[in-house]
Scaffold this motif. Structure first.
Motif, PDB file in Angstrom:
ATOM      1  N   PRO A  41       7.747 -14.416   8.021  1.00  0.00           N
ATOM      2  CA  PRO A  41       7.426 -13.651   9.363  1.00  0.00           C
ATOM      3  C   PRO A  41       6.558 -12.483   9.155  1.00  0.00           C
ATOM      4  O   PRO A  41       6.886 -11.656   8.126  1.00  0.00           O
ATOM      5  N   GLY A  42       5.760 -12.365   9.924  1.00  0.00           N
ATOM      6  CA  GLY A  42       4.931 -10.651   9.563  1.00  0.00           C
ATOM      7  C   GLY A  42       3.502 -11.188  10.301  1.00  0.00           C
ATOM      8  O   GLY A  42       3.018 -11.942  10.915  1.00  0.00           O
ATOM      9  N   PHE A  43       2.843  -9.857  10.227  1.00  0.00           N
ATOM     10  CA  PHE A  43       1.316  -9.955  10.364  1.00  0.00           C
ATOM     11  C   PHE A  43       0.442 -10.167   9.382  1.00  0.00           C
ATOM     12  O   PHE A  43       0.418  -9.426   8.223  1.00  0.00           O
ATOM     13  N   TYR A  44      -0.568 -10.612   9.613  1.00  0.00           N
ATOM     14  CA  TYR A  44      -1.709 -10.894   8.535  1.00  0.00           C
ATOM     15  C   TYR A  44      -3.102 -11.057   9.093  1.00  0.00           C
ATOM     16  O   TYR A  44      -3.316 -11.252  10.433  1.00  0.00           O
ATOM     17  N   ARG A  45      -3.976 -10.662   8.228  1.00  0.00           N
ATOM     18  CA  ARG A  45      -5.381 -10.780   8.541  1.00  0.00           C
ATOM     19  C   ARG A  45      -6.081 -11.757   7.599  1.00  0.00           C
ATOM     20  O   ARG A  45      -5.718 -11.705   6.161  1.00  0.00           O
ATOM     21  N   GLY A  46      -7.178 -12.470   8.008  1.00  0.00           N
ATOM     22  CA  GLY A  46      -8.044 -13.137   6.857  1.00  0.00           C
ATOM     23  C   GLY A  46      -9.137 -13.583   7.480  1.00  0.00           C
ATOM     24  O   GLY A  46      -9.650 -13.000   8.709  1.00  0.00           O
ATOM     25  N   GLN A  47     -10.071 -14.306   6.777  1.00  0.00           N
ATOM     26  CA  GLN A  47     -11.069 -14.972   7.247  1.00  0.00           C
ATOM     27  C   GLN A  47     -11.185 -16.450   7.116  1.00  0.00           C
ATOM     28  O   GLN A  47     -11.020 -16.818   5.837  1.00  0.00           O
ATOM     29  N   VAL A  48     -11.282 -17.089   8.260  1.00  0.00           N
ATOM     30  CA  VAL A  48     -11.166 -18.595   8.136  1.00  0.00           C
ATOM     31  C   VAL A  48     -12.458 -19.073   7.336  1.00  0.00           C
ATOM     32  O   VAL A  48     -13.490 -18.914   7.610  1.00  0.00           O
ATOM     33  N   PRO A  49     -12.293 -20.283   6.481  1.00  0.00           N
ATOM     34  CA  PRO A  49     -13.198 -20.738   5.437  1.00  0.00           C
ATOM     35  C   PRO A  49     -14.234 -21.601   6.550  1.00  0.00           C
ATOM     36  O   PRO A  49     -13.791 -21.895   7.691  1.00  0.00           O
ATOM     37  N   LEU A  78      -6.621 -12.799  12.968  1.00  0.00           N
ATOM     38  CA  LEU A  78      -5.556 -12.058  13.044  1.00  0.00           C
ATOM     39  C   LEU A  78      -4.183 -12.827  13.553  1.00  0.00           C
ATOM     40  O   LEU A  78      -4.304 -13.723  14.478  1.00  0.00           O
ATOM     41  N   PHE A  79      -3.429 -12.781  12.489  1.00  0.00           N
ATOM     42  CA  PHE A  79      -2.303 -13.819  12.596  1.00  0.00           C
ATOM     43  C   PHE A  79      -0.736 -13.279  12.765  1.00  0.00           C
ATOM     44  O   PHE A  79      -0.700 -12.335  11.912  1.00  0.00           O
ATOM     45  N   GLN A  80       0.069 -13.856  13.468  1.00  0.00           N
ATOM     46  CA  GLN A  80       1.534 -13.336  13.426  1.00  0.00           C
ATOM     47  C   GLN A  80       2.067 -14.734  13.068  1.00  0.00           C
ATOM     48  O   GLN A  80       2.213 -15.602  13.985  1.00  0.00           O
ATOM     49  N   ALA A  81       2.918 -14.626  12.065  1.00  0.00           N
ATOM     50  CA  ALA A  81       4.043 -15.646  11.648  1.00  0.00           C
ATOM     51  C   ALA A  81       5.346 -15.350  12.307  1.00  0.00           C
ATOM     52  O   ALA A  81       5.761 -14.414  12.133  1.00  0.00           O
ATOM     53  N   LYS A  82       5.840 -16.317  13.111  1.00  0.00           N
ATOM     54  CA  LYS A  82       6.939 -15.930  13.806  1.00  0.00           C
ATOM     55  C   LYS A  82       8.166 -16.712  12.877  1.00  0.00           C
ATOM     56  O   LYS A  82       9.112 -15.985  12.474  1.00  0.00           O
ATOM     57  N   SER A  83       8.177 -18.028  13.032  1.00  0.00           N
ATOM     58  CA  SER A  83       9.293 -18.876  12.530  1.00  0.00           C
ATOM     59  C   SER A  83       8.866 -20.309  12.033  1.00  0.00           C
ATOM     60  O   SER A  83       7.732 -20.521  12.679  1.00  0.00           O
TER      61      SER A  83
END
Length: 289
Positions: A175-183, A164-169
């Motif tokens: 910027p925003g919220f993201y979801r994924g699966q780490v390789p 679960l990831f939030q990119a800020k700057s």
């Protein structure tokens, strides 16, 4: 006599076959694997420079994961496009604890001039740390901005790689919220770096003696307990923690991310950012002349 000589030869052959290879007899591609550091380079902020090699990727001078390749003793780093690399070095000397890089192309020479005022960069191997295996439920990580272009982010990742990831700057995605699966390969690397830490000996805060720099922090959930540690300025913290933080800042770049605004409601430990961020020390007093 023949029996004794035969027994001696068998013993010698067996010992030779089973003795560990000397360092110099190993392929160069194996010898450079690991974490390397150039302490106190001659730069404005006098920061140490990390260089880390895994089998297929390199953590390079710009604190990013990039491709690299070896052709003989020539080291190509950061593939800009197919078979075109940003940096080209010649490995002049690779001892067990020292890596000497001679700059070949213009980008490498420019970098070496900035860091060392010469065409040679010498890195020392970070000694292998004692392995401290432990099981974690989830880790949370953040990095703040600085007086510059430091990437600011927050993420939570469980032991299976759910991300679960939030990119800020100043991240490579908006910027925003993201979801994924780490390789899986990256997940193994992160766990390996984590297990080099003696987490129960970590201090809560490490603070450099300068201002306007970045803070990074980690929260490790161990089920019924947790460990957290924050570092401002990358100066006083254990080298293993610095290496881990450098890797954690780049996990999102190797993870396929999907925008998901609901992620903000799924964060569990985000408040730890405010609980432990060390304040930069005040500037030194002005002395009257």
């Amino acid at each position: 006599m023949k029996t004794t000589l035969f027994s001696f030869l068998l013993t010698f052959i067996f010992a030779s076959c089973n003795s560990p290879k000397s360092y110099n007899s190993q392929p160069l591609s194996d010898r450079i694997i690991g974490d390397w550091i150039k302490e106190n380079p001659d730069t404005t902020f006098n920061k140490s420079i990390l260089l880390s090699f895994e089998k297929s990727i390199c953590f390079d001078f710009s604190n990013e994961f990039v491709n690299y390749k070896l052709v003989g003793n020539h080291l190509y780093i950061d593939e800009l496009r197919k078979n075109t690399f940003r940096y080209l070095f010649r490995i002049e000397n690779n001892k067990a604890d020292e890596l000497s890089l001679i700059s070949i192309n213009s980008h490498a020479k420019e970098l070496s001039s900035i860091l060392n005022h010469s065409d040679t960069l010498i890195f020392n191997r970070i000694p292998p740390a004692e392995y401290h295996p432990f099981f974690f439920d989830k880790i949370a990580f953040y990095s703040t901005g600085c007086f510059g272009l430091c990437p600011s982010m927050y993420f939570e990742m469980d032991s299976l790689g759910s991300f679960l990831f939030q990119a800020k700057s100043y991240t490579s995605i908006g910027p925003g919220f993201y979801r994924g699966q780490v390789p899986s390969e990256m997940l193994r690397t992160i766990k390996k770096k984590l297990h080099k830490l003696d987490i129960f000996q970590l201090r809560k805060n490490y603070v450099a003696n300068w201002t306007d720099d970045q803070t990074c922090g980690i929260y490790i959930s161990l089920g019924k307990s947790h460990v957290e540690s924050h570092a401002y300025g990358f100066d006083r913290e254990p080298t293993e923690l610095r290496v881990l933080f450098s890797y954690l800042q780049q996990v999102y770049t190797s993870t396929q991310l999907t925008p998901d605004s609901t992620v903000s409601k799924s964060f569990k430990y985000a408040d730890f950012i405010w609980n432990g961020v060390p304040l930069p020390p005040p500037p030194p007093p002005i002395t009257k002349r």
